[in-house]
Design a protein around this motif. Structure first.
Motif, PDB file in Angstrom:
ATOM      1  N   GLY A 198       0.789  -1.231   0.000  1.00 14.18           N
ATOM      2  CA  GLY A 198       0.000   0.000   0.000  1.00 14.18           C
ATOM      3  C   GLY A 198       0.813   1.268   0.000  1.00 14.18           C
ATOM      4  O   GLY A 198       0.268   2.358  -0.192  1.00 14.18           O
ATOM      5  N   GLY A 199       2.141   1.181   0.214  1.00 18.04           N
ATOM      6  CA  GLY A 199       2.994   2.368   0.275  1.00 18.04           C
ATOM      7  C   GLY A 199       3.231   2.999  -1.092  1.00 18.04           C
ATOM      8  O   GLY A 199       3.476   4.204  -1.176  1.00 18.04           O
ATOM      9  N   ASN A 200       3.182   2.199  -2.118  1.00 16.47           N
ATOM     10  CA  ASN A 200       3.421   2.706  -3.484  1.00 16.47           C
ATOM     11  C   ASN A 200       2.120   2.610  -4.280  1.00 16.47           C
ATOM     12  O   ASN A 200       1.670   1.515  -4.637  1.00 16.47           O
ATOM     13  CB  ASN A 200       4.521   1.847  -4.127  1.00 16.47           C
ATOM     14  N   LEU A 201       1.535   3.769  -4.533  1.00 13.87           N
ATOM     15  CA  LEU A 201       0.216   3.814  -5.180  1.00 13.87           C
ATOM     16  C   LEU A 201       0.226   3.173  -6.573  1.00 13.87           C
ATOM     17  O   LEU A 201      -0.702   2.453  -6.953  1.00 13.87           O
ATOM     18  CB  LEU A 201      -0.277   5.262  -5.252  1.00 13.87           C
ATOM     19  N   LEU A 202       1.325   3.416  -7.292  1.00 13.17           N
ATOM     20  CA  LEU A 202       1.433   2.879  -8.655  1.00 13.17           C
ATOM     21  C   LEU A 202       1.443   1.341  -8.624  1.00 13.17           C
ATOM     22  O   LEU A 202       0.820   0.675  -9.467  1.00 13.17           O
ATOM     23  CB  LEU A 202       2.720   3.402  -9.307  1.00 13.17           C
ATOM     24  N   TYR A 203       2.133   0.806  -7.621  1.00 11.47           N
ATOM     25  CA  TYR A 203       2.195  -0.650  -7.480  1.00 11.47           C
ATOM     26  C   TYR A 203       0.811  -1.214  -7.114  1.00 11.47           C
ATOM     27  O   TYR A 203       0.413  -2.268  -7.602  1.00 11.47           O
ATOM     28  CB  TYR A 203       3.220  -1.034  -6.406  1.00 11.47           C
ATOM     29  N   VAL A 204       0.093  -0.477  -6.269  1.00 10.19           N
ATOM     30  CA  VAL A 204      -1.259  -0.908  -5.882  1.00 10.19           C
ATOM     31  C   VAL A 204      -2.156  -0.997  -7.130  1.00 10.19           C
ATOM     32  O   VAL A 204      -2.876  -1.979  -7.331  1.00 10.19           O
ATOM     33  CB  VAL A 204      -1.875   0.061  -4.836  1.00 10.19           C
ATOM     34  N   PHE A 209      -1.145  -3.888  -9.184  1.00 10.24           N
ATOM     35  CA  PHE A 209      -1.595  -5.147  -8.580  1.00 10.24           C
ATOM     36  C   PHE A 209      -3.084  -5.377  -8.837  1.00 10.24           C
ATOM     37  O   PHE A 209      -3.509  -6.501  -9.107  1.00 10.24           O
ATOM     38  CB  PHE A 209      -1.319  -5.142  -7.069  1.00 10.24           C
ATOM     39  N   LEU A 210      -3.870  -4.299  -8.774  1.00  7.99           N
ATOM     40  CA  LEU A 210      -5.309  -4.429  -9.033  1.00  7.99           C
ATOM     41  C   LEU A 210      -5.558  -4.875 -10.485  1.00  7.99           C
ATOM     42  O   LEU A 210      -6.428  -5.705 -10.751  1.00  7.99           O
ATOM     43  CB  LEU A 210      -6.031  -3.121  -8.748  1.00  7.99           C
TER      44      LEU A 210
END
Lengths: 318, 110
Positions: free
Chosen positions: A188-194, A197-198
């Motif tokens: 959850g710390g990296n918005l782009l990664y979130v 992942f979605l």
């Protein structure tokens, strides 16, 4: 749009066999009913509902007009679709429940761990039954291919192949990226990664859906003997039972977590939560938990529907 | 076990029962059936319901299609259809008599 064309469009709600038999006269009938006026909304609604109902009858989903074999095949396929949903729900649960035992006091981990293990065992047994079911149908599938049936199923296989390639690429890409991130960034710390992942989760869901579509389309076109259909029916009942076992053990796990570590279900800071057994636990779980529960609930309803259809076909055969 | 045709015609306002009653007076196509049922029973069947009943009755062998005339296909009642209709009508008559006796309406249902 002319009334005739409008009626023809509405006719598409009916199954193909029905359209071939009654199509022309039905269009003439709808024209007679409408006179010079456009087809009324209420008439359109009635035709759509009747068409869907006819599809359910023909596919063996409802009523006793179709053969017992059709009812059994349809019931089994509904259970298969339910299982595919359960796979997605189970994967979502596995992700949401990651490291759950760390949230529990070491002295009271056992009940929650046992319940979670039961979820995993049920999932494995159910998946094994699905694989056996696919194996049982292989000879019929080979027969279908030998008699030129590839054209009937080619398209869904191509769609699946596309999804598998997409899944492989996104798995590789996401894993490579995750190796360069810290645990906090990954959670959850990296918005782009979130976001990535979605999207990845969506690709996984679409891949499972594509694989299930292949199974349904192939199974619909297979010429299965009574004996094979009976076996598939029993396997479907087994898979349906495993779906129920998964849900029951998930509920047990949930109850244990609600009692021992309610903040884990709510996704709040460790130790900060409502009183154990509080009713707010039932209405305010974290979003992933809510999605997981929703998918599992829908899967359970579908599994019950399919399994009951199979069971009824066995009872009627006696 | 297959159901007997009569078991599918258990209610007097069952669309299938209404269609059989209508066809007992001669062959009719879909729209003529709709109008006849409207006239004698005061019931307006929707297209979906009407054709659902036609499909069911044809599958049960209680009605059969005739040659189409300008895309409109008439249907006629079969011998099995007549037998089923007679049996159900008798059963309904018997029940009507019992009800009439219990309601002391014997004059009307004698």
């Amino acid at each position: 749009m002319t009334r005739k064309r409008e009626a023809r469009t509405l006719l598409r709600w009916y199954p193909r066999t029905w359209r071939e038999r009654y199509g022309d006269e039905f269009v003439a009938f709808v024209e007679d009913c409408s006179g010079e006026e456009p087809i009324a909304r209420s008439l359109q609604r009635s035709i759509v509902l009747a068409g869907l109902r006819e599809r359910c009858y023909v596919s063996g989903l409802i009523g006793s007009r179709s053969t017992l074999e059709t009812q059994r095949r349809t019931g089994s396929l509904i259970v298969l679709v339910a299982w595919a949903m359960m796979v997605i729900g189970g994967a979502s649960l596995a992700k949401s429940a990651e490291h759950f035992s760390n949230a529990l006091p070491s002295v009271s981990r056992s009940p929650a761990q046992s319940a979670y293990d039961l979820v995993v065992v049920s999932a494995l047994v159910g998946s094994a039954l699905v694989v056996v079911g696919a194996g049982v149908a292989v000879p019929a599938f080979v027969r279908l291919l030998r008699t030129g049936g590839w054209t009937q199923v080619r398209r869904v296989f191509f769609d699946l192949a596309l999804m598998v390639v997409l899944l492989a690429l996104s798995t590789f890409g996401l894993s490579a990226w995750a190796h360069h991130l810290t645990s906090t960034q990954r959670n959850g710390g990296n918005l782009l990664y979130v976001v990535a992942f979605l999207i990845y989760a969506l690709v996984v869901v679409l891949s499972v859906a594509a694989a299930t579509r292949v199974a349904v389309v192939v199974a619909t076109n297979l010429d299965l003997s009574t004996k094979v259909l009976r076996t598939e029916g029993y396997l479907a009942l087994g898979v349906g039972s495993m779906t129920l076992a998964m849900v029951a053990s998930t509920v047990l796990w949930w109850v244990q977590m609600a009692h021992q570590a309610p903040w884990f279900l709510q996704g709040t800071v460790v130790g900060v939560s409502v009183t154990p057994w509080s009713s707010s636990l039932l209405v305010t779980p974290s979003t992933p938990m809510l999605i997981t529960s929703g998918i599992m609930l829908v899967a359970t309803v579908c599994a019950l529907l399919g399994a009951s259809r199979v069971a009824v076909s066995f009872r009627r055969a006696k | 076990m297959a159901k007997r045709p009569q078991q599918s015609l258990h209610r007097p306002n069952d669309p299938a029962m209404l269609l059989l009653t209508s066809l007992a007076s001669g062959p009719k196509h879909g729209y003529a059936l709709l109008k006849d049922v409207e006239e004698f029973a005061g019931v307006t069947l929707s297209p979906g319901t009407l054709y659902g009943a036609i499909t069911r009755l044809e599958e049960l062998g209680l009605i059969e299609p005739l040659e189409s005339v300008e895309r409109r296909r008439p249907y006629r009642i079969t011998t099995s259809g007549l037998t089923a209709l007679r049996e159900v009508t008798r059963e309904m008559g018997r029940l009507a008599k019992i009800s009439a006796t219990r309601l002391r309406l014997s004059g009307e249902f004698a």
